[in-house]
Enzyme design. Structure first.
Site, PDB file in Angstrom:
ATOM      1  CD1 TRP A 102      -2.323  -2.191   1.729  1.00 58.62           C
ATOM      2  CD2 TRP A 102      -3.085  -1.067  -0.180  1.00 58.62           C
ATOM      3  NE1 TRP A 102      -3.250  -2.952   1.120  1.00 58.62           N
ATOM      4  CE2 TRP A 102      -3.552  -2.239   0.064  1.00 58.62           C
ATOM      5  CE3 TRP A 102      -3.578  -0.268  -1.250  1.00 58.62           C
ATOM      6  CZ2 TRP A 102      -4.898  -2.433  -0.867  1.00 58.62           C
ATOM      7  CZ3 TRP A 102      -4.410  -0.548  -1.922  1.00 58.62           C
ATOM      8  CH2 TRP A 102      -5.053  -1.540  -1.942  1.00 58.62           C
ATOM      9  CG  ASP A 172      -3.301   4.323   3.739  1.00 59.31           C
ATOM     10  OD1 ASP A 172      -4.399   4.198   4.162  1.00 59.31           O
ATOM     11  OD2 ASP A 172      -3.146   3.657   2.763  1.00 59.31           O
ATOM     12  CE  LYS A 196      -9.061  -2.544   3.287  1.00 64.86           C
ATOM     13  NZ  LYS A 196      -8.145  -1.644   2.753  1.00 64.86           N
TER      14      LYS A 196
HETATM   15  C1  LIG Z   1      -7.582  -1.336   1.467  1.00 65.32           C
HETATM   16  C2  LIG Z   1      -6.548  -0.343   1.624  1.00 65.32           C
HETATM   17  C3  LIG Z   1      -6.485   0.642   0.489  1.00 65.32           C
HETATM   18  C4  LIG Z   1      -7.242   1.015  -0.560  1.00 65.32           C
HETATM   19  O1  LIG Z   1      -8.561   1.236  -0.150  1.00 65.32           O
HETATM   20  P1  LIG Z   1      -9.558   1.431  -1.090  1.00 65.32           P
HETATM   21  O2  LIG Z   1     -10.676   2.170  -0.359  1.00 65.32           O
HETATM   22  O3  LIG Z   1      -9.992   0.026  -1.731  1.00 65.32           O
HETATM   23  O4  LIG Z   1      -8.971   2.286  -2.251  1.00 65.32           O
HETATM   24  C5  LIG Z   1      -5.381   1.377   0.761  1.00 65.32           C
HETATM   25  N1  LIG Z   1      -4.516   1.453   1.910  1.00 65.32           N
HETATM   26  C6  LIG Z   1      -4.704   0.725   2.810  1.00 65.32           C
HETATM   27  C7  LIG Z   1      -3.669   0.462   3.926  1.00 65.32           C
HETATM   28  C8  LIG Z   1      -5.432  -0.432   2.687  1.00 65.32           C
HETATM   29  O5  LIG Z   1      -5.640  -1.357   3.714  1.00 65.32           O
END
Ligand SMILES: *Cc1c(COP(=O)(O)O)cnc(C)c1O
Length: 360
Positions: A102, A172, A196
């Site tokens: 990521w 993030d 998540k």
């Molecule tokens: C799932 C995830 C993403 C991407 O998320 P989307 O909402 O599908 O764009 C980005 N960073 C992390 C750490 C993630 O777990």
């Protein structure tokens, strides 16, 4: 009714109490004669639902004055573009910590938009740990430092808060937000896709410090602008109203459970139990260094990978869903976010134990 334990990395399991409350209110929201899905986002009822969600999130994370909370769309992936667009208007370079899949995606988008500096990377170590504070070297023209608090695929997390000097720290937090207490005042921007650890897919939470609202590059599309979202209460266009409402129900559920500090304790217990079971067995393994192990996503391998499909099929038959690791890494992965009860982790450990005895 039969609810299985769902270890999916996202969209992920939701608290049963939240789903039941949503069902109760689905057709007729609190006697209004219509569903939240059918309400105008400009009407009093939805404005109150939206405002309550924000109030509760602020309370849960102790978000101080001087920060805006935005509820936007496009997922965390769209934030990979929003961050450089909104923060590089005054020039400079985005600095990135590279800790896995990521982080690399965020970095790639920054490069696509004009350039980025890798301030530290553990790629050479196969991402078996997060970069350490002492390894971080910012570029002289750094405009922000971006990192990925929890690598959802690799199962790697930071056990410290990176120090970024006088540049804004951008995080993030998609797979770890609300999983443990954080000091929001240390951050310039925090963002997280909801699916998540917050709610259903479709909503992205952005927490941004006021003074960063006016650093956007002039070509930033209105729909990607933090300033525009902040000035319009995150309703520059029609927001994903039902997802917003469900996230609000999750915030209420979390408050009723004692808030972030209480759930963090449960999360630590769940992860400790699962890692201990893996480490004590000859049959399973996890390659991540102790200080960097994720509390939320626990990848593990079987000693004999020819048993992988059998493991997954038996697990599913036992009511343990989505244990397959990400296709880029293989093996298994158990995502054990806030909404995964301790009984789910115990059931997984029992199953793993039995499987190892049958096939070991
Ligand atoms: C799932 C995830 C993403 C991407 O998320 P989307 O909402 O599908 O764009 C980005 N960073 C992390 C750490 C993630 O777990």
């Amino acid at each position: 009714m039969s609810r299985h334990f769902n270890f999916c990395s996202g969209p992920a399991t939701l608290p049963l109490e939240v789903l039941e409350r949503a069902r109760e209110e689905l057709v007729d929201y609190q006697g209004r004669g219509l569903s939240v899905m059918e309400m105008s986002h400009r009407g009093d009822d939805f404005i109150e639902i939206a405002a309550r969600a924000e109030r509760n999130l602020r309370e849960l994370l102790s978000i101080p004055e001087g920060y805006r909370v935005l509820f936007v769309q496009g997922g965390a992936s769209t934030q990979f573009s929003c961050v450089p667009l909104n923060l590089l208007g005054g020039g400079g370079t985005g600095n990135y910590l590279d800790s896995g899949v990521w982080a690399k995606k965020a970095l790639a988008e920054a490069r696509h938009l004009g350039g980025a500096h890798v301030a530290a990377s553990t790629a050479d170590l196969g991402y078996r740990r997060a970069p350490a504070q002492g390894e971080i070297v910012l570029s002289p023209d750094a405009a922000f430092l971006h990192y990925t608090d929890n690598e959802t695929i690799g199962g790697v997390a930071y056990d410290y808060l990176p120090e970024a000097g006088d540049v804004p720290l951008v995080c993030d937090m998609s797979s770890s937000i609300l999983g443990r207490e954080i000091d929001v005042s240390r951050f310039g921007v925090i963002y997280a896709g909801a699916q998540k650890n917050i709610g259903p897919a479709g909503l992205t939470v952005v927490i941004v410090r006021d003074d960063l609202l006016d650093r956007a590059r002039p070509e930033t599309p209105q729909m990607l602008s933090y300033r525009q979202a902040a000035d319009h209460g995150s309703m520059l266009n029609t927001p994903p109203t039902y997802a917003w409402y469900l996230c609000g129900l999750v915030f209420e559920w979390l408050k009723a459970r004692g808030g972030v500090a209480a759930i963090a304790e449960v999360n630590r217990r769940k992860a400790a139990r699962l890692y201990a079971a893996i480490d004590q067995s000859e049959f399973y393994s996890n390659p991540i260094e102790a200080g960097s192990r994720s509390v939320m996503n626990v990848p593990f391998r079987l000693r004999d990978e020819s048993l992988d499909q059998r493991f997954l099929a038996d697990a599913e038959a036992a009511g343990l869903l989505y244990l397959q690791g990400h296709r880029s890494v293989g093996g298994m992965r158990a995502s054990i976010y806030n909404a995964m009860p301790e009984e789910g982790v115990e059931a997984l450990i029992d199953f793993m134990d039995g499987f190892a005895r049958r096939h070991g």
